[in-house]
Design a protein around this motif. Structure first.
Motif, PDB file in Angstrom:
ATOM      1  N   GLY A 121       0.829  -1.200   0.000  1.00 29.40           N
ATOM      2  CA  GLY A 121       0.000   0.000   0.000  1.00 29.40           C
ATOM      3  C   GLY A 121       0.854   1.236   0.000  1.00 29.40           C
ATOM      4  N   LEU A 122       0.175   2.362   0.037  1.00 30.77           N
ATOM      5  CA  LEU A 122       0.816   3.646  -0.128  1.00 30.77           C
ATOM      6  C   LEU A 122       1.526   4.113   1.144  1.00 30.77           C
ATOM      7  N   MET A 123       0.962   3.730   2.286  1.00 31.78           N
ATOM      8  CA  MET A 123       1.482   4.229   3.564  1.00 31.78           C
ATOM      9  C   MET A 123       2.632   3.369   4.065  1.00 31.78           C
ATOM     10  N   GLY A 124       3.611   4.001   4.667  1.00 34.63           N
ATOM     11  CA  GLY A 124       4.694   3.243   5.285  1.00 34.63           C
ATOM     12  C   GLY A 124       4.229   2.535   6.543  1.00 34.63           C
ATOM     13  N   LEU A 125       5.014   1.563   7.000  1.00 31.40           N
ATOM     14  CA  LEU A 125       4.608   0.771   8.163  1.00 31.40           C
ATOM     15  C   LEU A 125       4.411   1.627   9.415  1.00 31.40           C
ATOM     16  N   VAL A 142      -8.360   3.384   9.517  1.00 32.51           N
ATOM     17  CA  VAL A 142      -7.243   2.577   9.069  1.00 32.51           C
ATOM     18  C   VAL A 142      -7.341   2.430   7.551  1.00 32.51           C
ATOM     19  N   PRO A 143      -6.207   2.578   6.816  1.00 33.19           N
ATOM     20  CA  PRO A 143      -6.288   2.499   5.354  1.00 33.19           C
ATOM     21  C   PRO A 143      -6.826   1.147   4.867  1.00 33.19           C
ATOM     22  N   THR A 144      -7.556   1.218   3.750  1.00 36.36           N
ATOM     23  CA  THR A 144      -8.194   0.025   3.198  1.00 36.36           C
ATOM     24  C   THR A 144      -7.190  -1.100   2.913  1.00 36.36           C
ATOM     25  N   ASP A 145      -5.996  -0.742   2.398  1.00 34.06           N
ATOM     26  CA  ASP A 145      -4.992  -1.778   2.089  1.00 34.06           C
ATOM     27  C   ASP A 145      -4.657  -2.605   3.326  1.00 34.06           C
ATOM     28  N   PHE A 146      -4.614  -1.918   4.463  1.00 34.05           N
ATOM     29  CA  PHE A 146      -4.270  -2.608   5.698  1.00 34.05           C
ATOM     30  C   PHE A 146      -5.446  -3.458   6.201  1.00 34.05           C
ATOM     31  N   VAL A 147      -6.667  -2.933   6.022  1.00 38.18           N
ATOM     32  CA  VAL A 147      -7.864  -3.707   6.395  1.00 38.18           C
ATOM     33  C   VAL A 147      -7.903  -5.006   5.579  1.00 38.18           C
ATOM     34  N   LEU A 148      -7.599  -4.897   4.282  1.00 40.00           N
ATOM     35  CA  LEU A 148      -7.572  -6.084   3.414  1.00 40.00           C
ATOM     36  C   LEU A 148      -6.548  -7.095   3.931  1.00 40.00           C
ATOM     37  N   MET A 149      -5.406  -6.571   4.357  1.00 41.88           N
ATOM     38  CA  MET A 149      -4.372  -7.468   4.860  1.00 41.88           C
ATOM     39  C   MET A 149      -4.830  -8.176   6.139  1.00 41.88           C
TER      40      MET A 149
END
Ligand SMILES: [Zn+2]
Length: 365
Positions: A121-125, A142-149
């Protein structure tokens, strides 16, 4: 957008007229419910069980907050049986991830390692974990990419099973992500569907407005819809109250109270509900994915065609007369855009759920 822009309506072609039954069922008790489900959708239940032994699916539960998503999926689990599917609550996943992060930190903690290996995703850890721990205070999400993870991680844990996902998509821009979730979690050939739970928003209004909570044990009931065994009258405040009937509270005569803000009813969570309804509208437009529409209420004028009295939610209206409280039981009726609706008990909705799932999997003749 305002709440009044959303009109409740029923597609009656999705409902079956009430079946001919030779008895009434006590659908409040688990035993009574079992008999009811067997009488009404027994064949579909058997077929679904057989199907789910061999196949898996993904269902996205979409509904306005407080529509009772959990109640319906838990009851479906009760009917079909344990082990056929899992419920994933995205809200719980996020809360648990926050807790895990705060407890185990970075370095070689399982959450951190999984994130370094799977997150894209776009955001750093650093920012990802900051968003996780600051989301309530800073009003961030919380960003969607992280929710998917997080969803992928949960599915890795539970193994390849049928799943209901509650809480994703949560915003309009997440709807299209859900179309690719199957591929992301290697459920490529599984059927997936949006399960849309419809109800008049005035039902939610009553659920909040008349909610009463015990200040001691936090037990929650409703002055109109779900009483305790103790109904009293407070002379000073000139109002009817519920006594908590948890044995230890009952002994001390603890009264349930309306939490501050609950008197505002649905206005309290208006923005959330509007977003939920917008997500549902967007989901309906999506091409290439099945949709199941479930209805909580039918127009009062056709209630007898589709429901029995025992299918309907009971509402209680109280009056203080001659030194005692008199409670009258009626169908729970609400209005939406000038139309009167009666609201149904969860088993009636779960019958639709079972029928629609069997239809989707091609199990119904
Ligand atoms: Zn209590």
């Amino acid at each position: 957008m305002e709440l009044s822009d959303f009109k409740y309506s029923v597609d009656y072609s999705k409902l079956s007229p009430r079946p001919k039954l030779d008895q009434e069922y006590d659908i409040i008790s688990p035993q009574g419910r079992r008999l009811y489900f067997n009488a009404v959708v027994g064949e579909e239940i058997t077929a679904l069980r057989e199907f789910l032994k061999q196949n898996t699916f993904i269902g996205y539960l979409l509904a306005p907050k407080m529509a009772g998503k959990g109640t319906y999926t838990n009851m479906l689990k009760e009917v079909i049986g344990e082990g056929y599917f899992e419920n994933i609550s995205v809200g719980d996943l996020v809360r648990n991830a926050e807790k895990e992060y705060l407890e185990t930190g970075e370095g070689d903690s399982p959450l951190y390692v999984y994130t370094t290996e799977n997150y894209r995703g776009l955001m750093g850890l650093d920012d990802i974990f900051a968003s996780l721990t600051n989301r309530s205070t800073a009003g961030l999400s919380v960003p969607t990419d992280f929710v998917l993870m997080l969803i992928k991680r949960e599915i890795d844990k539970i193994g390849h099973k049928s799943i209901f996902i509650d809480g994703f998509p949560r915003s309009v821009d997440q709807v299209s992500y859900s179309l690719y979730m199957r591929d992301l979690v290697n459920y490529r050939d599984d059927p997936d569907c949006f399960i849309l739970i419809n109800l008049p928003v005035s039902v939610i209004n009553a659920r909040i407005k008349e909610r009463r909570t015990c200040p001691v044990c936090r037990n929650s009931r409703n002055l109109e819809l779900s009483l305790t065994s103790i109904i009293g009258y407070d002379e000073e405040k000139d109002e009817i109250y519920l006594g908590c009937d948890n044995p230890s509270c009952k002994e001390k005569g603890i009264r349930m109270e309306r939490k501050e803000g609950d008197e505002k009813g649905i206005a309290l969570i208006k923005d959330r509900i509007i977003t939920d309804l917008q997500v549902m509208e967007m989901a309906r437009k999506m091409y290439g994915i099945e949709k199941i529409e479930l209805y909580n209420s039918v127009e009062a004028s056709v209630a007898d065609k589709y429901t029995y009295e025992f299918d309907r939610t009971a509402a209680y209206y109280h009056e203080y007369k001659d030194g005692k409280v008199v409670s009258t039981k009626k169908d729970f009726e609400v209005e939406d855009h000038g139309v009167k609706y009666v609201s149904m008990m969860p088993p009636w909705v779960v019958v639709q759920f079972i029928r629609e799932l069997s239809r989707m999997f091609g199990l119904t003749k």
